[in-house]
Design an enzyme around this catalytic site. Structure first.
Site, mmCIF file in Angstrom:
data_model
loop_
_atom_site.group_PDB
_atom_site.id
_atom_site.type_symbol
_atom_site.label_atom_id
_atom_site.label_comp_id
_atom_site.label_asym_id
_atom_site.label_seq_id
_atom_site.Cartn_x
_atom_site.Cartn_y
_atom_site.Cartn_z
ATOM 1 N N ASP A 36 0.854 -1.201 0.000
ATOM 2 C CA ASP A 36 0.000 0.000 0.000
ATOM 3 C C ASP A 36 0.880 1.237 0.000
ATOM 4 O O ASP A 36 2.092 1.141 0.262
ATOM 5 C CB ASP A 36 -0.899 -0.048 1.263
ATOM 6 C CG ASP A 36 -2.182 0.756 1.109
ATOM 7 O OD1 ASP A 36 -2.088 1.994 0.987
ATOM 8 O OD2 ASP A 36 -3.271 0.162 1.108
ATOM 9 N N ASP A 62 3.450 1.775 -4.652
ATOM 10 C CA ASP A 62 2.568 2.590 -5.477
ATOM 11 C C ASP A 62 2.315 1.772 -6.734
ATOM 12 O O ASP A 62 3.239 1.546 -7.528
ATOM 13 C CB ASP A 62 3.236 3.932 -5.824
ATOM 14 C CG ASP A 62 2.303 4.836 -6.624
ATOM 15 O OD1 ASP A 62 1.416 4.315 -7.332
ATOM 16 O OD2 ASP A 62 2.469 6.069 -6.541
ATOM 17 N N VAL A 63 1.084 1.315 -6.921
ATOM 18 C CA VAL A 63 0.794 0.360 -8.001
ATOM 19 C C VAL A 63 1.016 0.942 -9.395
ATOM 20 O O VAL A 63 1.039 0.208 -10.376
ATOM 21 C CB VAL A 63 -0.651 -0.199 -7.916
ATOM 22 C CG1 VAL A 63 -0.839 -1.030 -6.659
ATOM 23 C CG2 VAL A 63 -1.701 0.911 -8.023
ATOM 24 N N TYR A 156 -13.893 6.493 -14.061
ATOM 25 C CA TYR A 156 -13.950 5.345 -13.143
ATOM 26 C C TYR A 156 -14.576 4.145 -13.846
ATOM 27 O O TYR A 156 -14.050 3.028 -13.784
ATOM 28 C CB TYR A 156 -14.748 5.727 -11.890
ATOM 29 C CG TYR A 156 -14.730 4.664 -10.806
ATOM 30 C CD1 TYR A 156 -13.626 4.499 -9.976
ATOM 31 C CD2 TYR A 156 -15.818 3.809 -10.627
ATOM 32 C CE1 TYR A 156 -13.603 3.519 -8.988
ATOM 33 C CE2 TYR A 156 -15.809 2.830 -9.644
ATOM 34 C CZ TYR A 156 -14.704 2.685 -8.821
ATOM 35 O OH TYR A 156 -14.683 1.706 -7.844
ATOM 36 N N LYS A 160 -12.668 0.548 -14.621
ATOM 37 C CA LYS A 160 -13.157 -0.718 -14.073
ATOM 38 C C LYS A 160 -13.591 -1.670 -15.189
ATOM 39 O O LYS A 160 -13.510 -2.890 -15.042
ATOM 40 C CB LYS A 160 -14.300 -0.452 -13.087
ATOM 41 C CG LYS A 160 -13.842 0.280 -11.821
ATOM 42 C CD LYS A 160 -12.797 -0.534 -11.073
ATOM 43 C CE LYS A 160 -12.366 0.084 -9.767
ATOM 44 N NZ LYS A 160 -11.352 -0.731 -9.061
ATOM 45 N N THR A 191 -16.622 1.921 3.091
ATOM 46 C CA THR A 191 -15.162 1.872 3.325
ATOM 47 C C THR A 191 -14.694 3.325 3.470
ATOM 48 O O THR A 191 -15.463 4.264 3.184
ATOM 49 C CB THR A 191 -14.411 1.250 2.123
ATOM 50 O OG1 THR A 191 -14.509 2.152 1.017
ATOM 51 C CG2 THR A 191 -14.937 -0.114 1.735
ATOM 52 N N THR A 194 -15.597 5.478 0.418
ATOM 53 C CA THR A 194 -16.973 5.939 0.203
ATOM 54 C C THR A 194 -17.541 6.684 1.411
ATOM 55 O O THR A 194 -18.702 7.115 1.377
ATOM 56 C CB THR A 194 -17.897 4.735 -0.108
ATOM 57 O OG1 THR A 194 -17.703 3.742 0.917
ATOM 58 C CG2 THR A 194 -17.592 4.134 -1.465
#
Ligand code: NAP
Length: 251
Positions: A36, A62-63, A156, A160, A191, A194
């Site tokens: 993460d 960091d992805v 977004y 996705k 979460t 949100t």
């Protein structure tokens, strides 16, 4: 102990759905790398899992950065000996969820970099180690917004949707090596991501009303689906999409 002896990386593993997944994986016997950008949450979760008798390590990732993926996969194998499972969970929502004509290119690129490129890089760097292990399971966290439209940000949705179809194509490419790739599609889940949006009574009421099971999802509701796809129980499942949305998109 549904993941006894397995080694897993969970990106975005320090918060929300990723945190619930890291905890559940450790409780089911896996050695878990919490990967993460949030050092504080990641280190605290590592301690918590280890204090409870589980095996976990926090590694900064960091992805969006290919070199960091290389380093995290290498460090995972150094510490735990192999790699069986990668959950590409790190994601961001589209800031401001603008209508398309107001979407900036910078905003578009920012969302795609984490939600689409991050999934690609996590899959790319998992494959060689899973090949050495004789197979593996990659679980990519999409969204119901990867399957259907809404008034939310189109960046977004696009990111996705990319995650969803990328997973099917990678599943076909690597099925012959027993490396499975599936996507998970959460509905509305409470979460940290949100929290602000769901604190608005109008949004909360609208989302619960749209959900036939009559409540928001919990991170654990999603983690149990991820656990199934990560475990050998799903050994004949690849290229599939698991919708966990309280019935929202069945309507
Ligand atoms: P969350 O609570 O915000 O957790 C995401 C974690 O990923 C955070 O620790 C975050 O760090 C981290 N992260 C952000 N950018 C990163 C990067 N570039 N590299 C590595 N880590 C990064 O979110 P969540 O709600 O659990 O969401 C998890 C996944 O589920 C996401 O892919 C999301 O799109 C998807 N999803 C969520 C919902 C929902 O209703 N919550 C619905 C459908 C799909 P910081 O906190 O420091 O930013």
């Amino acid at each position: 102990m549904r993941l006894e002896g397995k080694v897993a990386i969970v990106s975005g593993g320090a918060s929300g759905i990723g945190e619930a997944t890291s905890r559940l994986f450790a409780a089911e016997g896996a050695s878990v790398v919490i990967a993460d950008i949030n050092d504080e949450l990641g280190a605290a979760l590592e301690s918590d899992i280890r204090d409870g008798g589980g095996e976990a390590a926090y590694l900064k990732l960091d992805v969006r950065d290919e070199e960091q993926w290389r380093a995290v996969v290498a460090e995972t194998v150094t510490r735990f000996g192999k790699l069986d499972i990668v959950v590409n969970n790190a994601g961001i929502s589209a800031p401001g969820r603008p209508p398309t004509e107001e979407q900036t290119v910078e905003g578009w690129d920012a969302v795609m970099a984490v939600n689409a490129k991050g999934v690609f890089l996590g899959t790319k760097h998992a494959i060689p180690e899973m090949r050495k292990a004789g197979g593996g399971s990659i679980v990519n966290i999409s969204s119901i917004y990867g399957n259907v439209g809404s008034k939310g940000g189109t960046a977004y949705h696009a990111s996705k949707g990319a995650c969803r179809t990328f997973s099917k194509a990678a599943a076909i490419q690597y099925a012959g090596e027993q490396i499975r790739v599936n996507s998970v599609h959460p509905g509305f889940v409470d979460t940290p991501m949100t929290a602000e949006l769901h604190s608005l009574p109008s949004v909360h009421e609208e989302r619960v009303a749209k959900t036939p099971l009559g409540r928001m999802g919990l991170p654990e509701d999603i983690a149990y689906g991820i656990l199934y796809l990560a475990s050998d129980e799903s050994r004949f499942v690849t290229g599939s999409e698991l919708v966990i949305d309280g019935g929202m998109t069945a309507q």
